[in-house]
Design a protein around this motif. Structure first.
Motif, PDB file in Angstrom:
ATOM      1  N   ILE B 165      10.641  -4.685 -12.592  1.00  0.00           N
ATOM      2  CA  ILE B 165       9.760  -5.466 -12.508  1.00  0.00           C
ATOM      3  C   ILE B 165       8.890  -5.245 -13.698  1.00  0.00           C
ATOM      4  O   ILE B 165       9.015  -4.976 -14.829  1.00  0.00           O
ATOM      5  CB  ILE B 165       8.965  -4.304 -11.713  1.00  0.00           C
ATOM      6  CG1 ILE B 165       9.477  -4.950  -9.810  1.00  0.00           C
ATOM      7  CG2 ILE B 165       7.771  -4.857 -11.188  1.00  0.00           C
ATOM      8  CD1 ILE B 165       9.565  -4.100  -9.194  1.00  0.00           C
ATOM      9  N   SER B 179      -1.763  -5.166  -0.584  1.00  0.00           N
ATOM     10  CA  SER B 179      -1.307  -4.813   0.292  1.00  0.00           C
ATOM     11  C   SER B 179      -2.552  -3.877   1.253  1.00  0.00           C
ATOM     12  O   SER B 179      -2.815  -3.482   2.557  1.00  0.00           O
ATOM     13  CB  SER B 179      -0.925  -3.150   0.340  1.00  0.00           C
ATOM     14  OG  SER B 179      -1.692  -2.493  -0.388  1.00  0.00           O
ATOM     15  N   VAL B 213       6.477   1.148  -2.120  1.00  0.00           N
ATOM     16  CA  VAL B 213       7.481   0.159  -2.717  1.00  0.00           C
ATOM     17  C   VAL B 213       9.057   0.856  -2.895  1.00  0.00           C
ATOM     18  O   VAL B 213       9.224  -0.180  -2.238  1.00  0.00           O
ATOM     19  CB  VAL B 213       6.650   1.406  -4.236  1.00  0.00           C
ATOM     20  CG1 VAL B 213       7.906   0.102  -5.278  1.00  0.00           C
ATOM     21  CG2 VAL B 213       5.696   0.057  -4.777  1.00  0.00           C
ATOM     22  N   ILE B 223      11.821  -8.267  -6.821  1.00  0.00           N
ATOM     23  CA  ILE B 223      10.368  -8.509  -6.333  1.00  0.00           C
ATOM     24  C   ILE B 223       9.470  -8.945  -8.460  1.00  0.00           C
ATOM     25  O   ILE B 223      10.755  -8.255  -9.040  1.00  0.00           O
ATOM     26  CB  ILE B 223       9.202  -7.411  -6.142  1.00  0.00           C
ATOM     27  CG1 ILE B 223       9.572  -7.403  -5.019  1.00  0.00           C
ATOM     28  CG2 ILE B 223       8.097  -7.444  -6.554  1.00  0.00           C
ATOM     29  CD1 ILE B 223       9.065  -5.874  -4.327  1.00  0.00           C
ATOM     30  N   LEU B 226       5.080  -5.530  -9.330  1.00  0.00           N
ATOM     31  CA  LEU B 226       4.037  -5.194  -8.695  1.00  0.00           C
ATOM     32  C   LEU B 226       2.380  -4.395  -9.469  1.00  0.00           C
ATOM     33  O   LEU B 226       3.302  -4.403 -11.189  1.00  0.00           O
ATOM     34  CB  LEU B 226       4.743  -3.482  -8.919  1.00  0.00           C
ATOM     35  CG  LEU B 226       5.833  -3.651  -7.764  1.00  0.00           C
ATOM     36  CD1 LEU B 226       6.547  -2.856  -7.375  1.00  0.00           C
ATOM     37  CD2 LEU B 226       5.060  -4.949  -6.116  1.00  0.00           C
ATOM     38  N   CYS B 284       1.528  -7.419  -5.236  1.00  0.00           N
ATOM     39  CA  CYS B 284       2.913  -7.769  -5.340  1.00  0.00           C
ATOM     40  C   CYS B 284       3.459  -9.651  -5.187  1.00  0.00           C
ATOM     41  O   CYS B 284       3.130 -10.524  -5.002  1.00  0.00           O
ATOM     42  CB  CYS B 284       3.904  -7.035  -3.890  1.00  0.00           C
ATOM     43  SG  CYS B 284       5.542  -7.988  -4.204  1.00  0.00           S
ATOM     44  N   CYS B 286       5.932 -12.400  -6.302  1.00  0.00           N
ATOM     45  CA  CYS B 286       7.271 -12.622  -5.526  1.00  0.00           C
ATOM     46  C   CYS B 286       7.188 -13.610  -5.150  1.00  0.00           C
ATOM     47  O   CYS B 286       6.756 -14.519  -4.857  1.00  0.00           O
ATOM     48  CB  CYS B 286       7.542 -11.785  -4.336  1.00  0.00           C
ATOM     49  SG  CYS B 286       6.259 -12.030  -2.689  1.00  0.00           S
TER      50      CYS B 286
END
Lengths: 345, 345
Positions: B165, B179, B213, B223, B226, B284, B286
């Motif tokens: 990541i 989130s 996480v 992913i 972050l 995040c 993705c």
């Protein structure tokens, strides 16, 4: 500060609140000052966290806030000191440091040129030590809510298998070695703070000791205790070890090296060199049979040339540090109970 | 402060210079306050450095200075914040944190009772997170040279194999998840600072995100990015990612969750929630195909119940963050160029 005028700004500008606000001014400061001077592959990842491989072994971690005043002093500055101080704490566990982090708390109005000088000094110390600064942070506080710059560094190291150095491991019958003369750092700071002039400039002994430690441990892996006598000096470090190990110490005053100019300055300032901070010295407690070998190794290293055997560990339920004086008497070297030298590191 | 009267001293006493001098007063403070509340086997070793085993993997390290003002605010204080903030930086690299260090810079005159409250809050946050404080440091500066207490924490974590990541890993076609609602922390701090009263108390979202996480990475190890949108808020975090990855973002304003009371407070205070700090939220980035799965996982976690898909990554040589507004228009969400909220963390 802006993108086009950064050179000018670093010569004449000062820290302002935008440098800590999370926006463009902060990004420019970090890129053009911190990243530029502290450049290394891990830092260049530009995460909030640094990611790197480490060799196998137990991990050692240590952190130190640095609030030394003045920021610049003979023999160093807060930048080099914040590198050396934390590397030494890692080394005193017997570990070889592998990386450092640095967090800066800047006071609004602090000259950017001074900040750059500090970061450059930090970069040089880090480079000489072979330990990169891999991650950092910057915050700014309003004028009058800080004091120029405070730096907290954290060091990570790896402990070789079989090494179990601990302040609680000293045993009666062992001996106490000291890597060189005491008091230089504290006297250098205080001389500068009080604007005292001596015939010769007294310089801080600030230095990274992990190279010396590596040589010593390679030769004698079962050294019991290593400790750098920083705040509170040799006296406090030995009292802490006595307390942790449940032993006493008997020191020989005539064996404890103190430079004549440091001794003279201490007399003038009303200080006892035993309580004055050092930043490039270590105490080593080992078996008597290993003392000569370890002293030979120390003497062969630039940071241990004046190493000496200064005393021994004794059984003592009261955990006292006692010194045999030059005049044949004995005195208790007690904990420091009040203030002696604030903001020495 | 002395050995016999410590209970009394912690209720009525204040920090004085001896607490940073390296002598007995400092030893008592460390033992009776820091060690007592932060107790754990590694800290109990009482080295200057902590020694501990870590699971195999690459190491992640992150450091943050905390200078938040006021020290106590709805939903937390500098103690809990300094734990959460650093744990989150470690977690945003995809790592699980294993230990913390803490260094304190105390201002002379600071009430010991407040310090104890902060250390207790730190201990609680550390315990809830399952990550011990293994080493620490305390320094004291003169009254007027600090601001109560500053805390620098450093976190160490271990990165699972296969996780890569990075803020530079976003690619066009991917999507942006958030989130939960933004702006709570910054508004909570500012409300307290400005003595503003709202109908409902707005509380900081300060929380440790590594559990969330862990769940997300277990399900989707690849992913790309972050990031916790702290200083400078969502807008700054996305601009940094756009810069690092060489991409642009298109956000949907209507998808970005903001609590009504936070939105109202921002209007009153003249703030844009996109730029306001959060301390318990994550971005995040993705693959679009993984978005639903990750949102399901987030919704099942207490810290991700209001997670939403807020936009997508697009090709853009200019690395712009653009927002489609509720009214059908579009606006550029630029870097914050000046000061918005100093000393928010």
């Amino acid at each position: 500060m802006n993108n086009t005028g950064k050179g000018q700004s670093f010569r004449t500008g000062t820290v302002d609140m935008t440098h800590g606000g999370g926006g463009r001014a902060m990004a420019v400061l970090i890129k053009d000052l911190f990243y530029r001077h502290l450049k290394n592959p891990v830092l260049d990842q530009a995460h909030d966290a640094a990611v790197f491989d480490i060799p196998p072994g137990r991990l050692v971690i240590s952190t130190d806030a640095h609030v030394v005043s003045p920021l610049f002093f003979p023999g160093g500055d807060i930048g080099s000191l914040s590198v050396h101080g934390t590397l030494n704490d890692v080394a005193m566990a017997g570990a070889q440091p592998v990386s450092l982090t640095a967090s800066f708390i800047l006071e609004e109005g602090f000259p950017l040129a001074d900040l750059e000088r500090i970061v450059m000094s930090m970069a040089q110390a880090s480079s000489q030590a072979g330990v990169p600064v891999v991650s950092g942070d910057t915050k700014v506080v309003e004028k009058g809510k800080g004091d120029g710059v405070f730096i907290t560094t954290t060091g990570v190291g790896v402990l070789p298998e079989g090494v179990a150095i601990s302040p609680g491991a000293a045993q009666a019958g062992q001996v106490v070695l000291l890597s060189g003369p005491i008091g230089d750092h504290g006297v250098a700071i205080l001389s500068k703070r009080e604007n005292l002039e001596f015939e010769t400039e007294i310089r801080s002994d600030s230095a990274a000791l992990h190279g010396l430690v590596e040589n010593m441990i390679s030769a004698v892996p079962d050294i019991s205790v290593l400790r750098d006598p920083t705040r509170g000096g040799l006296a406090t470090a030995l009292n802490e070890i006595a307390h942790a190990s449940g032993v006493g110490f008997v020191l020989q005053e005539k064996e404890i090296p103190v430079r004549p100019d440091v001794r003279a300055a201490c007399e003038l300032l009303g200080l006892d060199p035993l309580y004055v901070a050092n930043e490039g010295k270590l105490i080593c407690i080992c078996e008597a049979a290993d003392a000569t070998r370890l002293l030979d190794i120390a003497h062969a290293h630039p940071l241990g040339r004046e190493a000496a055997r200064i005393g021994e560990v004794v059984e003592d339920g009261d955990r006292m540090v006692v010194m045999q004086t030059d005049f044949g008497g004995a005195r208790v070297v007690d904990w420091l109970s009040g203030e002696q030298l604030p903001r020495i590191c």
